[in-house]
Design an enzyme around this catalytic site. Structure first.
Site, short mmCIF file in Angstrom:
data_model
loop_
_atom_site.label_atom_id
_atom_site.label_comp_id
_atom_site.label_asym_id
_atom_site.label_seq_id
_atom_site.Cartn_x
_atom_site.Cartn_y
_atom_site.Cartn_z
N ASP A 79 36.48 45.10 31.90
CA ASP A 79 35.78 44.89 33.17
C ASP A 79 35.31 46.22 33.72
OD1 ASP A 79 34.70 43.56 35.33
OD2 ASP A 79 36.61 43.00 36.22
N LYS A 80 34.46 46.13 34.72
CA LYS A 80 33.90 47.27 35.43
C LYS A 80 33.99 47.02 36.92
CE LYS A 80 29.87 48.10 37.80
NZ LYS A 80 29.26 47.18 38.81
N THR A 119 27.79 41.37 44.64
CA THR A 119 27.41 40.72 43.38
C THR A 119 27.41 39.21 43.52
OG1 THR A 119 28.25 42.58 42.09
CG2 THR A 119 28.03 40.48 40.95
N ARG A 167 43.32 46.00 58.01
CA ARG A 167 42.76 47.35 57.94
C ARG A 167 41.42 47.43 58.66
NH1 ARG A 167 42.05 48.17 51.98
NH2 ARG A 167 41.03 50.09 52.64
N SER A 182 43.98 48.27 46.92
CA SER A 182 43.15 47.09 47.14
C SER A 182 42.28 46.80 45.93
CB SER A 182 42.27 47.31 48.38
OG SER A 182 41.40 46.22 48.58
N LYS A 186 43.56 43.63 42.50
CA LYS A 186 42.75 42.48 42.08
C LYS A 186 42.32 42.61 40.63
CE LYS A 186 39.80 42.91 45.56
NZ LYS A 186 40.41 43.80 46.58
N LYS A 187 41.92 43.81 40.22
CA LYS A 187 41.48 44.01 38.84
C LYS A 187 42.64 43.84 37.87
CE LYS A 187 37.09 44.72 39.35
NZ LYS A 187 36.12 43.75 38.79
#
Length: 434
Positions: A79-80, A119, A167, A182, A186-187
């Protein structure tokens, strides 16, 4: 163990243990930590900071606060992630290109933030596309197509979702430690075997100077690698839009021109550099350069377009979108050129101002409940160093109403500086980390 004791340690500058960070992450996810305590925790981290071990521990604890994916596939899962810029539609090109090169890409993406486009918002400009998939459907699309771009479910890193909202209202968004945890929580929850980070720097990025971008890139790479996910980062230039269009449908149109061989340029170069690093790191290419050549070839010969079309169909979009994309994308009712007031060379472009102009048109959100107009934005934005004549368009505004077009045109004039001196664009890849 309780929140008060942990917050007292933070207040006195005492380092927190892994178990305390894990307790806080679990409490954020299940509600045992109150909003007031969550805000105090964020402020404490912002003021005292974490060492690298603490940053890794917080990231892993936030990842473990919800579901994590594990894969049993016949090729690496890659992934990126981008820190955000204007005219940045790399993900829509890179994900299918990586799939065409033999990788699997479960890309969990987000929506627009501030002046940068999201995205998911871009994908939703395509009629019928649905980006919220349950886990079985996400797995199915990845296995069938090789890639998917989708939103995070409520069960992916819920501690981060809770902490991020706090935040935003406690002015702790810019904490390096909290940004790192953060992004990576998730990644890492997606079960990745390799990650590349596109850390933007310049007028259209959140990081305006190289030193700040380098600090973030080093924190992200160090934390991800320590957490067991091989990761590299590229610091890339964002002193002008990556493509000459800003806005959701307009950027999808740019993507389709790239995937169908009508245009190229910096966005293809950046996709190649990012994808090359991923393929080399995963053993799918012998070097970064060989990997970059594979990505470029997958875009040029139409294999990336084929994967993109299959992904759009799998997400509920038009089956023949790649072949007929012009007929499906929405168009604005008002189009207005923004003429240059004088002859000159484009000296500087304030990318953040252009991004905010698109938000003002309705192409982004000022508050979370705002509904995006996918058709609005800017196209034909002049490039840094371009020679323009008086009356020549600096950009074309796409708007829903004339008054909104007027405001955007004024913003464009203020964002683009003309002068006499020749200007050359800097290097696209400023630095490589890891």
């Amino acid at each position: 163990m309780d929140a008060r004791g942990i917050l007292a340690k933070l207040r006195h500058g005492t380092a927190l243990g892994d178990d305390e960070l894990a307790w806080m992450a679990a409490g954020l996810a299940d509600g045992d930590v109150s909003d007031a305590q969550a805000g105090a925790f964020a402020m404490g981290i912002c003021r005292s900071g974490l060492d690298e071990a603490g940053r890794v521990a917080l990231t892993l604890a936030m990842r473990a606060s919800g579901d994590t994916l594990a894969w049993d596939l016949d090729a690496p899962v890659l992934d990126k992630h981008s820190t955000g810029g204007v005219g940045d539609c790399v993900s829509l090109i890179l994900a299918p290109a990586l799939a065409a090169c033999g990788a699997y890409v479960p890309m969990i993406s987000g929506r627009g933030l501030g002046h940068t486009g999201g995205t998911l918002d871009k994908l939703e400009a395509i009629p019928g596309v649905g980006i919220m998939l349950d886990e079985p459907r996400l797995r199915s699309v990845v296995a069938e197509v090789g890639c998917v771009i989708a939103g995070a479910t409520g069960n992916i890193a819920p501690a981060d979702k809770r902490l991020y909202a706090v935040r935003d209202v406690t002015s702790t968004v810019d904490s390096l430690d909290l940004i790192t945890a953060s992004i990576l929580s998730k990644k890492l929850a997606a079960g990745l075997e390799g990650l590349v980070l596109d850390v933007k720097v310049g007028t259209g990025a959140f990081m305006k100077d190289v030193a700040a971008a380098r600090d973030l890139a080093q924190a992200l790479v160090g934390t991800a690698n320590a957490a067991g996910c091989p990761t590299t980062a590229l610091i890339s230039d964002m002193n002008q839009p990556l493509v000459p269009s800003l806005g959701n449908a307009l950027e999808v149109a740019e993507v389709m021109r790239v995937l169908t061989g009508q245009t190229g340029g910096a966005i293809v170069d950046l996709c190649a550099a990012l994808g090359g690093a991923l393929l080399a790191g995963a053993g799918l290419a012998a070097s970064n350069d060989e990997g970059a050549a594979q990505i470029t070839a997958a875009i040029a010969d139409g294999r990336a377009a084929e994967r993109f079309g299959a992904m759009i169909a799998a997400l509920g979009g038009p089956v023949r979108f790649v072949e007929q994309w012009q007929r499906f994308l929405p168009e604005a009712t008002v189009m207005r050129e923004v003429p240059a007031a004088a002859d000159g060379v484009v000296q500087a472009i304030d990318g953040e101002a252009l991004g905010l102009a698109v938000v003002g048109l309705g192409g982004g959100r000022k508050v979370e409940r705002d509904v995006i107009d996918p058709a609005v934005g800017l196209s034909g934005v002049v490039a840094l160093g371009a020679q323009v004549r008086k009356g020549q368009p600096l950009a074309v505004v796409h708007a829903a109403r004339p008054a909104l077009a007027d405001a955007a045109a004024q913003a464009v004039r203020g964002a683009i500086t003309l002068g006499d001196a020749p200007v050359g664009a800097g290097p696209l890849i400023v630095e490589r980390i890891g």
